[in-house]
Design a protein around this motif. Structure first.
Motif, PDB file in Angstrom:
ATOM      1  N   ALA A  99     -20.456 -45.501  59.940  1.00 25.93           N
ATOM      2  CA  ALA A  99     -21.919 -45.593  60.072  1.00 25.93           C
ATOM      3  C   ALA A  99     -22.598 -45.153  58.780  1.00 25.93           C
ATOM      4  CB  ALA A  99     -22.394 -44.748  61.250  1.00 25.93           C
ATOM      5  N   LEU A 100     -22.097 -44.104  58.140  1.00 25.46           N
ATOM      6  CA  LEU A 100     -22.680 -43.646  56.872  1.00 25.46           C
ATOM      7  C   LEU A 100     -22.539 -44.710  55.783  1.00 25.46           C
ATOM      8  CD1 LEU A 100     -21.551 -39.919  56.827  1.00 25.46           C
ATOM      9  CD2 LEU A 100     -23.913 -40.743  56.816  1.00 25.46           C
ATOM     10  N   ARG A 101     -21.422 -45.413  55.764  1.00 21.21           N
ATOM     11  CA  ARG A 101     -21.226 -46.469  54.764  1.00 21.21           C
ATOM     12  C   ARG A 101     -22.202 -47.619  54.975  1.00 21.21           C
ATOM     13  NH1 ARG A 101     -15.360 -45.762  55.387  1.00 21.21           N
ATOM     14  NH2 ARG A 101     -15.517 -47.463  56.879  1.00 21.21           N
ATOM     15  N   ALA A 102     -22.715 -47.779  56.181  1.00 22.98           N
ATOM     16  CA  ALA A 102     -23.666 -48.853  56.457  1.00 22.98           C
ATOM     17  C   ALA A 102     -25.047 -48.557  55.875  1.00 22.98           C
ATOM     18  CB  ALA A 102     -23.780 -49.079  57.968  1.00 22.98           C
ATOM     19  N   LEU A 103     -25.304 -47.296  55.529  1.00 22.18           N
ATOM     20  CA  LEU A 103     -26.599 -46.920  54.967  1.00 22.18           C
ATOM     21  C   LEU A 103     -26.673 -47.319  53.503  1.00 22.18           C
ATOM     22  CD1 LEU A 103     -26.958 -43.281  56.344  1.00 22.18           C
ATOM     23  CD2 LEU A 103     -27.827 -45.391  57.343  1.00 22.18           C
ATOM     24  N   THR A 104     -27.885 -47.431  52.997  1.00 17.97           N
ATOM     25  CA  THR A 104     -28.036 -47.621  51.561  1.00 17.97           C
ATOM     26  C   THR A 104     -27.695 -46.303  50.873  1.00 17.97           C
ATOM     27  OG1 THR A 104     -30.343 -46.917  51.475  1.00 17.97           O
ATOM     28  CG2 THR A 104     -29.934 -49.262  51.951  1.00 17.97           C
ATOM     29  N   THR A 105     -27.402 -46.351  49.601  1.00 20.16           N
ATOM     30  CA  THR A 105     -27.097 -45.134  48.860  1.00 20.16           C
ATOM     31  C   THR A 105     -28.262 -44.157  48.919  1.00 20.16           C
ATOM     32  OG1 THR A 105     -25.641 -46.366  47.382  1.00 20.16           O
ATOM     33  CG2 THR A 105     -26.436 -44.237  46.595  1.00 20.16           C
ATOM     34  N   ARG A 106     -29.474 -44.654  48.754  1.00 19.88           N
ATOM     35  CA  ARG A 106     -30.658 -43.786  48.792  1.00 19.88           C
ATOM     36  C   ARG A 106     -30.799 -43.108  50.153  1.00 19.88           C
ATOM     37  NH1 ARG A 106     -35.187 -43.184  45.580  1.00 19.88           N
ATOM     38  NH2 ARG A 106     -34.392 -44.842  44.288  1.00 19.88           N
ATOM     39  N   GLN A 107     -30.559 -43.845  51.235  1.00 29.30           N
ATOM     40  CA  GLN A 107     -30.655 -43.252  52.568  1.00 29.30           C
ATOM     41  C   GLN A 107     -29.591 -42.176  52.763  1.00 29.30           C
ATOM     42  OE1 GLN A 107     -30.231 -46.734  55.012  1.00 29.30           O
ATOM     43  NE2 GLN A 107     -32.444 -47.122  55.093  1.00 29.30           N
ATOM     44  N   ARG A 108     -28.369 -42.471  52.349  1.00 26.06           N
ATOM     45  CA  ARG A 108     -27.265 -41.514  52.504  1.00 26.06           C
ATOM     46  C   ARG A 108     -27.548 -40.251  51.697  1.00 26.06           C
ATOM     47  NH1 ARG A 108     -23.431 -44.995  52.106  1.00 26.06           N
ATOM     48  NH2 ARG A 108     -23.160 -44.888  49.866  1.00 26.06           N
ATOM     49  N   GLU A 109     -28.044 -40.414  50.465  1.00 23.81           N
ATOM     50  CA  GLU A 109     -28.349 -39.251  49.633  1.00 23.81           C
ATOM     51  C   GLU A 109     -29.516 -38.454  50.214  1.00 23.81           C
ATOM     52  OE1 GLU A 109     -28.999 -40.684  45.669  1.00 23.81           O
ATOM     53  OE2 GLU A 109     -26.856 -40.795  45.246  1.00 23.81           O
ATOM     54  N   ALA A 110     -30.548 -39.128  50.676  1.00 26.47           N
ATOM     55  CA  ALA A 110     -31.704 -38.422  51.235  1.00 26.47           C
ATOM     56  C   ALA A 110     -31.296 -37.606  52.456  1.00 26.47           C
ATOM     57  CB  ALA A 110     -32.814 -39.413  51.595  1.00 26.47           C
TER      58      ALA A 110
END
Length: 154
Positions: A99-110
């Motif tokens: 599920a985390l990999r499905a996020l954009t990099t910016r979303q995961r970092e935020a």
């Protein structure tokens, strides 16, 4: 200035959470080690009034990005496809990481910087670029996506 060993003791868990959130459990330990090796070299030059936690998170982010770039350039040969569990359900950690990999990099970092580290959105924005409102939106969108994806699991 505190001895570096105390800095590692105080901020090591936070840095590890950031590394795990950005890289997953496999590469997090390497990024953690590289973060503190780089920090050890630069620590004597750090101003006394610096925010050590934010400084370490910035280093961890850069080390994680380095590993992500290197991962994209590496071919990973596998002799055969891994078997799935008998009931087809993956362990919870794998579900979460998928599920985390499905996020954009910016979303995961935020999400990592705000929800795991506890940085205010202004600091998150300084790390990832953009405004505090944009960082807040990225985290909210990412959390909504995670809730949706994790709710859909079998």
């Amino acid at each position: 200035m505190k001895p570096f060993e105390r800095v590692v003791d105080e901020h090591g868990p936070t840095v590890l959470r950031v590394c795990r959130a950005l890289l997953g459990p496999t590469d997090a330990d390497d990024a953690w080690s590289e973060t503190f090796l780089a920090a050890l070299r630069a620590y004597p030059e750090l101003p006394a009034d610096a925010n050590v936690e934010a400084w370490l998170v910035t280093i961890a982010r850069r080390k994680a990005l380095d590993q992500l770039r290197a991962r994209r350039r590496r071919a990973v040969p596998v002799p055969e496809l891994p078997e799935t569990a008998v009931d087809g359900h993956q362990p919870a950690d794998e579900d979460l990481w998928r599920a985390l990999r499905a996020l954009t990099t910016r979303q995961r970092e935020a999400i990592a910087y705000h929800h795991l580290v506890g940085l205010p959105y202004a600091d998150v924005a300084a790390l990832v670029g953009g405004s505090a409102d944009a960082a807040r939106r990225a985290a909210a969108d990412g959390m909504r996506t995670l809730r949706t994806l994790l709710k859909e699991r079998p």
